[in-house]
Write an enzyme that holds these catalytic residues in place. Structure first.
Site, short mmCIF file in Angstrom:
data_model
loop_
_atom_site.label_atom_id
_atom_site.label_comp_id
_atom_site.label_asym_id
_atom_site.label_seq_id
_atom_site.Cartn_x
_atom_site.Cartn_y
_atom_site.Cartn_z
N LYS B 91 53.39 -1.05 -96.81
CA LYS B 91 53.48 -2.32 -97.50
C LYS B 91 53.95 -1.90 -98.67
O LYS B 91 54.00 -0.81 -99.25
CB LYS B 91 52.13 -2.87 -97.82
CG LYS B 91 51.93 -4.08 -98.47
CD LYS B 91 50.48 -4.56 -98.40
CE LYS B 91 50.25 -5.86 -99.22
NZ LYS B 91 48.78 -6.45 -99.31
N SER B 166 47.91 -10.75 -97.63
CA SER B 166 49.40 -10.52 -98.28
C SER B 166 49.93 -9.54 -97.56
O SER B 166 51.34 -9.23 -97.71
CB SER B 166 48.98 -10.20 -99.59
OG SER B 166 48.39 -8.84 -99.93
N SER B 190 43.72 -9.11 -96.98
CA SER B 190 44.87 -9.17 -97.09
C SER B 190 45.33 -8.19 -95.90
O SER B 190 46.54 -8.13 -95.34
CB SER B 190 45.58 -8.63 -98.20
OG SER B 190 45.59 -9.77 -99.33
#
Lengths: 106, 496
Positions: B91, B166, B190
């Protein structure tokens, strides 16, 4: 803040103050929209006020652990050149910023 | 919004014999090499990424160098670590010395970190090849990966649908098979919600298990790093590689990280499974409810004791979160001022430093980030602190007590990860509906307990077949039990 207690909804003036504290540059429309968002969220989180929290110790982190202190020994730090290379604007070996004293200036 | 046609193929349900663990074994057995695997993965990324937008940056050169080095070590008889042979996506809020670290934000568009996050160093030390940085909601604030400065991420299971957020880019990359696994961060769900939306496993450990050093901070008392993977055993292996005390993060625990799956799955007949009533309400999509019921029935049939649990503060969790997380974010994000690194607005003659800060932040941050900074600043300001922030911290303790009480009656809590499957991109959910995506996941962050989402089967919506997730939670530092139980449930659901 102009509204001094949490029961009164934030006014536009309050929201402008929050934007200033947040270091955000919001225009009139953006302030209005920010106020609407704030009102919607505050309305939702109002359910926290219905709970009895008398005598409950606030819990800033999920475990009641005691902070662990590091040994007071010098560690490695990043080279000045590496850090300066990340700055948006430099002058010599310094990070350049607008004038802080007087009338300012870029 | 025009939709690019999907030009990639993927297996919507993972082959259990083809997870990261099996792939690593094939490399060790000499059936293939990391370099060969990486090249085929890079080709797949080239083909799929224009449709999915899962990766913001592909680190092909450094990945090739790593793969060649691991192949050489394996050929020389070295042991490069448990992840040698794997190709892992990261990420874009993990600081990496290779490539950029943008957090999905214009504020950090050109930022290159001078150091690696501890989790990244540990993945490298375990032999992982890091293939690229994945798109995400800006500064991890969102549940759809639409709030990304580099465009929305798309769900491989439905190209017009969000992958969740996310960590949406990480979940989409794993689901599409363009990385063996990925790492993400979880502040309110997330990792787990995107894992559920994309049909992968997503795991958030106990607060303090994995160092947050080098993870760009959002909500410091809530953030945890974890894996997104094709199987529970993959998630356990990646977690174990990253976990453990770190002198650079004083909140890391010094408790031993035990190998999770050495003892095999749990015998279901010895298991007490708690089902929170508040997670089985009519707000759930009918398909989600049906899959949940089937999972509970399968556990009951296997001899597990099913216990009804009350978690009346479930809905208060979202309120607690939307006070604590923005408060912490408003403080953490105050560092982005355009001075030392990151975006700086073009200076104007005669402009003060204060004005430059404000213009930089208004131009560099997207709307959702600005909204949360405003909210956080509001709840921390004089006159409001006690009513909102302090009260939220008190409710946090009540939520923790609620979990403590629940775990006296059961070994694990089981429910759906999200009330519904992936929604349409641009569905224009109102603010609160978007925030309620995390209603079942957020309390694990508030109480700091470990939680995992595993694929719970497929549901139908509007003619599309979409994954849903089963969410499991155990007491703090009981990762070993959680992985063993999750492994048991995973096997049951696969044999369905």
């Amino acid at each position: 803040m102009t509204s001094s207690d949490s029961s009164s909804p934030p006014t536009l003036e309050d929201v402008a103050k929050v934007a200033s504290l947040s270091r955000l540059n919001l225009g009139e429309d953006a302030l209005d929209s920010a106020r609407n968002d704030l009102l919607a969220i505050l309305k939702h989180v109002a359910n926290l006020q219905t709970l009895d929290v008398e005598g409950v110790e606030p819990m800033p982190k999920p475990q009641d652990t005691v902070n662990r202190l590091a040994e007071d020994e010098p560690g490695q730090c990043l080279d000045r050149e590496i850090l300066l290379a990340m700055a948006p604007k430099t002058e010599g070996s310094f990070i350049a910023v607008p004038k802080v004293l007087g009338e300012g200036g870029a | 919004m025009t939709t690019p046609p999907p030009d990639f193929q993927f297996d919507p349900i993972f082959d259990p014999g083809d997870d990261l663990t099996a792939r690593v074994r094939r490399v060790r057995d000499g059936e293939t090499t990391v370099s060969l695997r990486l090249e085929s993965m890079l080709t797949a990324v080239d083909s799929a990424n224009p449709s999915l937008n899962a990766f913001h940056e592909v680190l092909a050169d450094s990945a090739r160098a790593t793969a060649a080095s691991i192949d050489a070590r394996l050929a020389a008889g070295d042991d490069p670590g448990p992840l040698a042979g794997s190709v892992i996506a990261v990420k874009d809020n993990f600081c990496t010395t290779e490539g950029h670290t943008t957090c999905g934000s214009r504020m950090l568009e050109n930022y290159r970190s001078p150091f690696d996050a501890t989790a990244i160093t540990r993945l490298r030390d375990a032999g992982a090849t890091l293939v690229g940085k994945t798109n995400m909601d800006e500064f991890a604030m969102g549940s759809s990966s639409e709030h990304c400065a580099w465009g929305p991420v798309r769900n491989p299971h439905g190209i017009n649908r969000v992958p969740g957020g996310s960590s949406g880019g990480s979940a989409a990359a794993v689901a599409a098979g363009i990385s063996d696994a990925a790492v993400g961060s979880d502040t309110g769900g997330s990792i787990r919600q995107p894992a559920a939306f994309c049909g992968c496993v997503g795991f958030k450990p106990t607060y303090g298990r994995i160092s947050r050093y080098g993870l760009v901070a959002f909500g410091s008392s809530l953030d945890q790093i974890g894996p997104l993977a094709r199987s529970v055993r993959d998630a356990a292996t990646i977690y174990e590689a990253m976990a453990g005390i770190d002198p650079n993060d004083a909140t890391t625990s010094d408790l031993t990280v035990e190998p999770s799956l050495l003892d095999g799955p749990f015998d279901p007949s010895s298991l007490r499974v708690g089902i929170p009533r508040e997670h089985c309400t009519n707000r759930n999509h009918p398909g989600v409810s049906e899959r949940l019921e089937q999972t509970i029935d399968a556990l009951r049939a296997a001899g597990a004791t099913i216990v009804d649990i009350d978690l009346p503060l479930t809905d208060h969790g979202i309120s607690t979160y939307y006070v604590i997380a923005p408060a912490e974010a408003s403080s953490n994000l105050s560092r982005y001022d355009g001075i030392r690194y990151g975006y700086r607005a073009d200076p104007r003659p005669g402009e003060s430093l204060e004005t430059l800060y404000a213009r930089t932040r208004s131009e560099g941050f997207g709307p959702e980030v600005q909204r949360r900074i405003m909210l956080g600043t509001y709840v921390l300001s004089a006159g409001y602190y006690d009513a909102y922030y302090k009260r939220a911290l008190q409710v946090r303790r009540l939520i923790k007590h609620e979990f403590d009480a629940a775990f006296t009656k059961c070994d694990v809590l089981l429910g759906p990860t999200s009330p519904h499957p992936a929604f349409q991109i641009g569905a224009e959910l109102d603010l609160l509906s978007m925030y309620l995506n995390d209603v079942y996941t957020v309390n694990a962050n508030i109480a700091g307990i470990p939680a995992i989402s595993i694929p719970g089967g497929m549901v139908e919506e509007d003619g599309e077949t979409l994954p849903m997730g089963i969410h499991l939670q155990t007491p703090a530092f009981c990762e070993k039990s959680l992985f063993r139980i999750a492994s048991t449930v995973e096997s049951m659901l696969r044999s369905d």
